[in-house]
Design an enzyme around this catalytic site. Structure first.
Site, short mmCIF file in Angstrom:
data_model
loop_
_atom_site.label_atom_id
_atom_site.label_comp_id
_atom_site.label_asym_id
_atom_site.label_seq_id
_atom_site.Cartn_x
_atom_site.Cartn_y
_atom_site.Cartn_z
N HIS A 1 -15.79 9.17 -60.23
CA HIS A 1 -17.20 8.83 -60.22
C HIS A 1 -18.02 10.11 -60.15
O HIS A 1 -17.67 11.04 -59.42
CB HIS A 1 -17.55 7.92 -59.03
N HIS B 1 -21.23 11.69 -58.85
CA HIS B 1 -22.39 11.56 -57.96
C HIS B 1 -23.58 12.19 -58.65
O HIS B 1 -23.47 13.30 -59.19
CB HIS B 1 -22.17 12.34 -56.66
P1 5GP Z 1 -16.35 10.15 -52.79
O1 5GP Z 1 -16.34 10.41 -51.32
O2 5GP Z 1 -15.07 9.47 -53.25
O3 5GP Z 1 -16.69 11.34 -53.63
O4 5GP Z 1 -17.56 9.16 -53.04
C1 5GP Z 1 -17.46 7.79 -52.86
C2 5GP Z 1 -18.86 7.28 -52.75
O5 5GP Z 1 -18.84 5.87 -52.91
C3 5GP Z 1 -19.51 7.55 -51.40
O6 5GP Z 1 -20.68 8.31 -51.58
C4 5GP Z 1 -19.77 6.17 -50.83
O7 5GP Z 1 -20.99 6.09 -50.11
C5 5GP Z 1 -19.78 5.29 -52.07
N1 5GP Z 1 -19.33 3.94 -51.83
C6 5GP Z 1 -18.21 3.55 -51.16
N2 5GP Z 1 -18.11 2.21 -51.15
C7 5GP Z 1 -19.19 1.74 -51.83
C8 5GP Z 1 -19.64 0.43 -52.13
O8 5GP Z 1 -19.04 -0.59 -51.80
N3 5GP Z 1 -20.80 0.31 -52.84
C9 5GP Z 1 -21.50 1.42 -53.24
N4 5GP Z 1 -22.61 1.21 -53.94
N5 5GP Z 1 -21.11 2.67 -52.97
C10 5GP Z 1 -19.97 2.83 -52.25
#
Ligand code: 5GP
Length: 120
Positions: free
Chosen positions: A100, A102
């Site tokens: 994903h 950001h």
């Molecule tokens: P990572 O830490 O893997 O780079 O980012 C994962 C992102 O997904 C985090 O910023 C977190 O807030 C977001 N996230 C996790 N679970 C959910 C969810 O159920 N819905 C949404 N909209 N975002 C989520």
């Protein structure tokens, strides 16, 4: 690969604040925003990490960035600027194993994001 929460969002099994969707990507607001604007752009294909991106995925990766830029333009933050980040694995801070992008905007963002702790 085991199913992640993002597959559930793609399949509409759990809700999300969706900003854009087509057959290739989905963009939705991050549930825990770290800036006034914070959304995620994901491919509909489940790719676990940057390490798992294949040559056949090159087009969708570019399309994710174009989607991010298009949404930022619609939100009026293109000129002011924004940041894109894709975390990879533990040290990169990845918590959801479906790649994903950001997209953060709406305020000046600090850089660099990591500082050595000062020795005392
Ligand atoms: P990572 O830490 O893997 O780079 O980012 C994962 C992102 O997904 C985090 O910023 C977190 O807030 C977001 N996230 C996790 N679970 C959910 C969810 O159920 N819905 C949404 N909209 N975002 C989520």
């Amino acid at each position: 690969m085991s199913e992640t929460i993002f597959t559930k969002i793609i399949n509409k099994e759990i809700p999300a604040d969706i900003l854009f969707e087509d057959d290739k990507v989905l963009a939705f607001k991050d549930i825990s925003p770290q800036a006034p604007i914070h959304f995620l752009v994901i491919p509909k294909k489940a790719i676990a990490t940057i390490n798992d991106i294949q040559q056949e995925d090159d087009a969708v990766i570019g399309y994710m960035y174009r989607t991010a830029a298009k949404l930022c333009a619609e939100m009026g933050v293109s000129e002011q600027g924004f940041r894109t980040v894709m975390n990879c694995n533990d040290d990169g801070g990845q918590t959801v194993y479906h790649i994903h992008l950001h997209v953060l905007a709406g305020k000046p963002l600090g850089w660099p994001p990591y500082q050595e702790k000062r020795k005392v």
